[in-house]
Design an enzyme around this catalytic site. Structure first.
Site, PDB file in Angstrom:
ATOM      1  CE1 TYR A 135      -3.200  -2.656   5.647  1.00  0.00           C
ATOM      2  CE2 TYR A 135      -3.258  -0.308   5.136  1.00  0.00           C
ATOM      3  CZ  TYR A 135      -3.242  -1.630   4.717  1.00  0.00           C
ATOM      4  OH  TYR A 135      -3.260  -1.929   3.369  1.00  0.00           O
ATOM      5  CE  LYS A 153       0.179  -4.616   2.876  1.00  0.00           C
ATOM      6  NZ  LYS A 153      -0.219  -5.948   2.334  1.00  0.00           N
ATOM      7  CB  THR A 182      -0.890  -0.003   1.263  1.00  0.00           C
ATOM      8  OG1 THR A 182      -1.461   1.291   1.432  1.00  0.00           O
ATOM      9  CG2 THR A 182      -0.085  -0.302   2.523  1.00  0.00           C
ATOM     10  CG  ASP A 183      -1.105   5.013  -0.966  1.00  0.00           C
ATOM     11  OD1 ASP A 183      -1.661   4.354  -0.054  1.00  0.00           O
ATOM     12  OD2 ASP A 183      -1.672   5.934  -1.582  1.00  0.00           O
ATOM     13  CD  GLU A 184      -3.417   3.357   4.181  1.00  0.00           C
ATOM     14  OE1 GLU A 184      -3.365   3.337   5.417  1.00  0.00           O
ATOM     15  OE2 GLU A 184      -4.452   3.109   3.537  1.00  0.00           O
TER      16      GLU A 184
END
Ligand code: NAD
Ligand code: TYD
Length: 350
Positions: free
Chosen positions: A156, A160, A131-133
């Site tokens: 989260y 990741k 994810t870009d997060e």
């Protein structure tokens, strides 16, 4: 026949990836491994479940022995790894579940793949979907590129980020043929109604308040899920080992702008008076540590592999709303289960 393992294939993005691979590659056998958490739903795959090149395997990626046994039994040639705990709000309530699935689960898959591939990695591939997060939160300007320093800020995104680091470590340390992609927010059919867009669609349909965290000024870059699945297909087949590719929609919206647009589309499709659904907008207590802005620079993927999003948001959001309205039974099966309890826990004190 190549044997491809897709993990998390009963979830939102995974189900679109499984469908695309099963239909596009009759020369592959696709194994969908999923433990069917609250987010896993085999109803997402009824159209392909009887295809001869498809097998569902119910297993938990946190179970080291079970995963190793499956790799030994099936001798997978490639892995597309999507299984994860994926919702930021749940990670705030229960971080450990994210550590177990997203970090330990990923390492179990890496170890199992290494065990069966170690004598010959030729033609093998371990593709980790991220994810870009992991890049943290942007200010008003700038975009995340593949070289942006990691700065995850939620349990989260931290889990990741940790799994991304481990995947890269297996490339450098053991020569594992890995590739990673980091994608922006997805929307489209089959998304679990804990995420903003399907949650809002369900609430608008039922004339319930639409909860907007804080002032609704946070910005996300939205990509139609099938465009993500197409990018995954491309990267799996054409990406370079050891490389990372960012995937984004070049489509930034503040949450409040997006909800206004959604209300407009729903008024139209439900035959409601213009402006009726907007009245449901309700500002609620902000998410803890709420990242302000995500935006992706996808130029590497576009220039090197020739990908581009096929759908504009205006078209994608109409398609999405139409799908949810036409698949009320899918939504009813979800909201009649534990969802009510989840919703109360998350929203009653906001
Ligand atoms: P999802 O929550 O809809 O689906 C996750 C799937 O993984 C479910 O089917 C679930 O049953 C399965 N799963 C969870 N724990 C498991 C375990 N221990 N063993 C086996 N299966 C397990 O998630 P999604 O939104 O489809 O996201 C898929 C992947 O894409 C995730 O890795 C996520 O981090 C990543 N991603 C998501 C987005 C997004 O906007 N949704 C954006 C970028 C990246
Ligand atoms: P979400 O769909 O949970 O994705 P992510 O947190 O991974 O970006 O949330 C998208 C945006 O919408 C995010 O800024 C949080 C916000 N949001 C709300 O305002 N209300 C809600 O009920 C939810 C679920 C999200």
């Amino acid at each position: 026949m190549k044997k491809i393992l897709i993990t998390g294939g009963a979830g939102f993005i995974g189900s679109h990836v499984v469908r695309l691979f099963v239909n596009n590659y009759p020369e592959y056998h696709i194994y969908n491994l999923d433990v069917l958490t609250y987010a896993g739903n085999l109803e997402n795959l009824t159209d392909i479940q009887d295809k001869s090149n498809y097998t569902f395997l119910k297993a938990d990626i946190t179970d080291e022995n079970a995963i190793l046994e499956l790799f030994k039994q099936y001798q997978f040639d490639g892995v597309v790894h999507l299984a994860a705990e994926s919702h930021v709000d749940r990670s705030i309530s229960d971080p450990l579940a994210f550590i177990k699935t997203n970090i330990l689960g990923t390492v179990n898959l890496l170890n199992a793949a290494r065990t069966i591939w170690k004598d010959n990695m030729e033609g093998k591939r371990f593709y980790h979907i991220s994810t870009d997060e992991v890049y943290g939160s942007l200010g008003e300007t700038g975009l995340f590129t593949e070289t942006t320093a990691y700065d995850p800020r939620s349990p989260y995104s931290s889990s990741k980020a940790s799994s991304d680091h481990l995947v890269r470590a297996y490339f450098h340390t053991y020569g594992m043929p890995v590739v990673i992609s980091n994608c922006s927010n997805n929307y489209g059919p089959n998304q679990f109604p804990e995420k903003l867009i399907p949650l809002a669609i369900n609430n608008i349909k039922n004339n319930k308040p639409i909860p907007i965290y804080g002032k609704g000024e946070n910005i996300r870059d939205w990509l139609y899920v099938i465009d993500h699945a197409i990018a995954i297909d491309l990267i799996f087949h054409k990406g370079e080992n050891g490389e990372t590719y960012n995937i984004g929609g070049n489509n930034e919206w503040t949450n409040i702008q997006l909800i206004h647009k959604l209300c407009e589309v729903m008024d139209d499709l439900l035959g409601r008076e213009k402006g009726a659904s907007e009245k449901l907008i309700t500002f609620v207590k902000d998410r803890a540590g709420h990242d302000m802005r995500y935006a992706i620079d996808s130029s590497k993927l576009m220039n090197e592999l020739g990908w581009e999003p096929s759908l504009q948001f205006e078209e994608g959001i109409v398609k999405t709303v139409k799908w949810y309205l036409a698949n009320q039974a899918w939504m009813d099966n979800i909201i009649s289960g534990d969802y009510e309890h989840y919703y109360k826990e998350q929203y009653q004190d906001r």
